[in-house]
Design a protein around this motif. Structure first.
Motif, mmCIF file in Angstrom:
data_model
loop_
_atom_site.group_PDB
_atom_site.id
_atom_site.type_symbol
_atom_site.label_atom_id
_atom_site.label_comp_id
_atom_site.label_asym_id
_atom_site.label_seq_id
_atom_site.Cartn_x
_atom_site.Cartn_y
_atom_site.Cartn_z
ATOM 1 N N ALA A 135 17.762 29.710 39.252
ATOM 2 C CA ALA A 135 17.271 30.000 37.907
ATOM 3 C C ALA A 135 16.832 31.454 37.750
ATOM 4 C CB ALA A 135 16.117 29.076 37.562
ATOM 5 N N ARG A 136 16.519 32.118 38.860
ATOM 6 C CA ARG A 136 16.057 33.501 38.729
ATOM 7 C C ARG A 136 17.228 34.464 38.612
ATOM 8 N NH1 ARG A 136 13.088 32.520 44.134
ATOM 9 N NH2 ARG A 136 15.001 31.341 44.170
ATOM 10 N N ASP A 137 18.404 33.893 38.756
ATOM 11 C CA ASP A 137 19.598 34.694 38.804
ATOM 12 C C ASP A 137 19.969 35.181 37.411
ATOM 13 O OD1 ASP A 137 21.922 35.842 39.442
ATOM 14 O OD2 ASP A 137 22.991 33.998 39.962
ATOM 15 N N ALA A 138 19.803 36.467 37.165
ATOM 16 C CA ALA A 138 20.185 36.991 35.848
ATOM 17 C C ALA A 138 21.617 37.497 35.875
ATOM 18 C CB ALA A 138 19.224 38.097 35.416
ATOM 19 N N ALA A 139 22.406 36.942 36.780
ATOM 20 C CA ALA A 139 23.799 37.362 36.856
ATOM 21 C C ALA A 139 24.621 36.618 35.819
ATOM 22 C CB ALA A 139 24.324 37.095 38.260
ATOM 23 N N GLY A 140 25.900 36.898 35.802
ATOM 24 C CA GLY A 140 26.798 36.170 34.924
ATOM 25 C C GLY A 140 26.817 36.751 33.520
ATOM 26 N N ALA A 141 27.454 36.020 32.627
ATOM 27 C CA ALA A 141 27.608 36.496 31.261
ATOM 28 C C ALA A 141 27.272 35.383 30.288
ATOM 29 C CB ALA A 141 29.030 36.981 31.037
ATOM 30 N N VAL A 142 26.878 35.798 29.090
ATOM 31 C CA VAL A 142 26.626 34.819 28.043
ATOM 32 C C VAL A 142 27.763 34.927 27.034
ATOM 33 C CG1 VAL A 142 25.029 34.038 26.277
ATOM 34 C CG2 VAL A 142 24.156 35.071 28.373
#
Lengths: 381, 391
Positions: free
Chosen positions: B305-312
């Protein structure tokens, strides 16, 4: 009348908030089939009452059938609006993924379009509960329900307006978001409200078509009796819902707030305001169901999106928590609470000086910093 | 039987579309119930909300099906026979359907490929699911499905389908639960009296795990031009059922396995469904031009959940943005969108929006959810990795 509201320190308010969060979390973790079974049972009962009521009204020429039909249809509309519609539209059953129970998709059997209700009620009223000037449910722009609203001769008619509002409650609710009083005073232009008007027109015309045109026509020679029956059921529902809702926020002891006091609220302070701004009704199981569990208005305002049939279960814990913190937990039977609402409506019809009213001392509900500008808090009652 | 799978890696090579199966006519009852008058009388809830109380499968507007039979073709598999309502428009052999069931009060949807022929005369639909240990829906169906149960359906979709002009020579290759779409293709072709050659090659861990084994053996004996072979990847030696060529297959896919039952490989259209490894192996060994495939991958089960990776991804607006770690409402606003919202604190549900894929964490409760297609409150949800929203 509550003259003294407890002063809670910020630390106490934090603990108070955490305890309420814990209650909420426990219910959320336990949500499941039981809740779905419950709301589906309510829906089955409501649809059954509706079909029975409309069926009986087709035999309107027999007076007992008319009376039974009106009774069944009134009960159906009350259930539809309160235990089902109001609660489903709060998103209480969004977690089920059932489109028929989606808070965003549900439409109810009343003149008010559901999307406007979600704005005026779920957002405006529930977020800004009892903040004078922000919560339009404080008097609905028609009544004087708080001493913070300055008196003028229009308010002499307060009791008359209240009766009219109760009789035509669904129409009052339908026009709530229009802010008619501000349109009248020229504060806002009609142009801004064009979309809302179109939405009200669409929804209301469907309701009128069904209750006052199609079902009467289908009844042939008994058209007039069906029309009167449907109108009666709508009015019965209006009177009941209005009574329950007035008893949720207007009885003696319920407290109002100012915008300044609530500008920088913490979660604990928000809970504290919800609690002091609401009042409960005592009664049996059937009473709570017919009240849409809004008889547990306090629990509903603390946790608007947990299934309402759980409020009764957690009310015990909430009231114990209040006792522990010395916070008044406003509850009483319908007669007592409604009596005090009626008294308030009549009392506030008169100018303050005639009543010899004096503003109550400022209780420190979620006390603002001493240097912050704030008006004295008014204690109603 | 796409339990807990997401479909990816589809190749399309089609010569026209197969003709749709015959449509069921709307009868008088449906026409009356679906009429404007009934809708006006049933307003605001609609006729379906009354009909379903009489019988759960009844609906004027929603595609649903009633389970009419349940059996277990292999110890860990379950086969459901479904009777869809009048809104069902049939499927093409190889397509999948989204099937919704209610588990502890919550609706869960998964995709399954019907194994039944596209021409089945009784209009029934057959779905087979393998119960994975982590598969919520497949385990539920395996343990609790019973005749009379009603499931939600969506129209068949997917372009892993037989070409309209049926090839003379086909190879139908499957691994594990990938057998269902090719089973539908095989059954459809047999009902169409296909005159060419069909090679059916299935990979399983061991003989216990082959659904339809008996029916396939029968087809191999009775249908001219159909060769069936099983290969087992764990120990046991496989082979063809009696009467089939290609005995003695073991291990993972190799060209030898295929050429044993499909001698004229160069002129054969190959349909393969199964794990990515199988598809890669088939494509590497054969002319990729002739390979039509569909693979399935298990969803990610762990989320940080702390992972601010990826894309929206805001699917309806066609906007993608890197995940900033803020709430989805803030990220949508930062991307120039104006989603409906109210309290911004998780109270009013004005901002509720459908999450199409990905995981989110609720900042109020800390709860993490990676369920596909669920409604979330974007004002109190932050993405855990990539997220797609219907916004």
């Amino acid at each position: 009348m509550t003259d003294t509201v407890p002063k809670l320190t910020p630390e106490q308010l934090d603990i108070f908030g955490q305890e309420l969060d814990a209650i909420r979390q426990r219910v959320l973790d336990d949500r499941g089939e039981r809740d779905l079974d419950y709301i589906r049972r309510m829906i089955r009962i409501q649809r059954g009452l509706e079909v029975t009521g409309r069926g009986l009204l087709f035999a309107s020429c027999i007076p007992p059938a008319w009376l039974a039909g009106v009774t069944a249809l009134s009960l159906s509309k009350i259930l539809d609006n309160m235990e089902i519609g109001h609660n489903v539209m709060h998103g209480q059953y969004d977690w089920t993924g059932d489109p028929a129970l989606s808070g965003h998709g549900f439409e109810w059997d009343t003149a008010c379009p559901s999307d406007q209700w979600r704005h005026s009620h779920n957002y405006m009223h529930h977020t800004h509960t009892n903040i004078v000037g922000k919560d339009r449910d404080l008097g609905y722009g028609i009544l004087r329900m708080s001493e913070e609203q300055s008196w003028n001769p229009y308010y002499l008619g307060n009791p008359v307006y209240a009766v009219l509002l109760a009789v035509f409650f669904e129409w009052g609710v339908a026009m709530h978001d229009l802010e008619v009083e501000r349109l009248g005073s020229g504060d806002i232009a009609w142009d801004e409200k064009r979309d809302l008007l179109a939405g009200i027109w669409r929804k209301a015309s469907r309701q009128v078509l069904k209750d006052y045109v199609l079902f009467p026509i289908l009844a042939g020679p008994q058209a007039a009796l069906v029309l009167v029956g449907n109108a009666t059921a709508n009015i019965v529902r209006n009177l009941w819902t209005c009574t329950i809702i007035f008893c949720g926020h207007f009885p003696a002891g319920v407290i109002e707030f100012t915008e300044e006091e609530t500008a920088q609220e913490t979660r604990g302070e928000w809970y504290f305001r919800q609690l002091l701004g609401s009042a409960n009704l005592t009664g049996g199981k059937l009473f709570h169901i017919m009240a849409g569990n809004l008889s547990h208005q306090i629990e509903h305002h603390l946790f608007p999106d947990i299934p309402a049939h759980r409020y009764g279960e957690i009310a015990v814990e909430v009231s114990e928590l209040c006792a522990r913190f010395g916070i008044p937990y406003n509850t009483g039977p319908l007669g007592k609470q409604f009596g005090s609402v009626v008294k308030k409506i009549c009392r506030l019809a008169l100018p303050d000086r005639l009543r010899g009213a004096t503003p109550a001392p400022a209780p420190a509900a979620a006390a603002p910093p001493a240097d912050a500008p704030h008006e004295p808090l008014l204690v109603a009652g | 039987m796409y339990t807990e799978t997401a479909r990816t890696d589809r190749t399309r090579r089609q010569r026209g579309r197969p003709s749709p199966p015959p449509r069921r006519r709307r009868n008088l009852g449906h026409r009356i119930l679906g009429s404007g008058l009934i809708e006006a009388l049933a307003a605001p809830h609609g006729a379906d909300r009354y009909l379903e109380l009489v019988r759960p499968g009844w609906s004027v507007r929603e595609l649903r099906a009633e389970v009419t039979a349940v059996h277990h073709p292999a110890p860990d598999s379950v086969t459901l026979t479904l009777r869809p309502n009048h809104l069902w428009r049939g499927h093409e052999p190889g397509q999948f359907v989204r099937c919704t069931v209610e588990i502890d009060g919550v609706r869960r949807a998964r995709c399954y490929s019907p194994a039944s022929s596209a021409h089945r005369s009784d209009g029934m639909l057959e779905l087979t699911a393998r119960a994975h240990p982590e598969g919520l829906v497949s385990r539920f169906l395996h343990e609790h499905a019973a005749p009379g149960m009603v499931v939600g359906l969506e129209p068949a979709a997917g372009d892993f389908v037989l070409s309209a002009e049926r090839p003379d020579r086909l190879a139908l290759i499957s691994g594990g639960s990938g057998i269902t779409p090719v089973m539908s293709m095989l059954r459809t072709l047999i009902e169409e009296d296909h005159r060419g050659e069909i090679a059916f090659l299935h990979y399983a861990r061991n003989p216990d795990r082959v659904p339809y084994a008996r029916e396939l053996a029968q087809i191999a004996v009775q249908a001219p031009g159909v060769n069936v072979a099983f290969a087992y990847t764990r120990g046991a030696r496989g082979g063809g059922p009696q009467g089939a060529r290609g005995n003695g297959l073991a291990g993972h896919f190799s060209l030898d396995h295929l050429s044993a039952i499909a001698p004229e490989l160069a002129a054969t259209e190959i349909y393969v469904c199964g794990p990515a490894g199988l598809i890669d192996a088939v494509r590497a060994a054969c002319n990729p031009e002739r390979v039509h495939s569909e693979s399935f991958v298990p969803p990610a089960l762990t989320l940080d959940a702390r992972d601010a990776a990826g894309a929206v991804s805001f699917a309806r607006s066609g906007i993608d943005a890197p995940n900033s770690g803020a709430t989805l409402l803030e990220q949508a606003e930062a991307a120039g969108l104006k989603p409906a919202h109210g309290c911004r604190m998780g109270i009013c549900h004005t901002c509720t929006c459908r999450k199409l894929a990905g995981g989110v964490r609720n900042v109020v409760t800390g709860e993490i959810s990676s369920t596909e297609d669920e409604d979330i409150q974007i004002c109190v949800s932050v993405p855990a990795g990539s997220v797609a929203l219907d916004l």
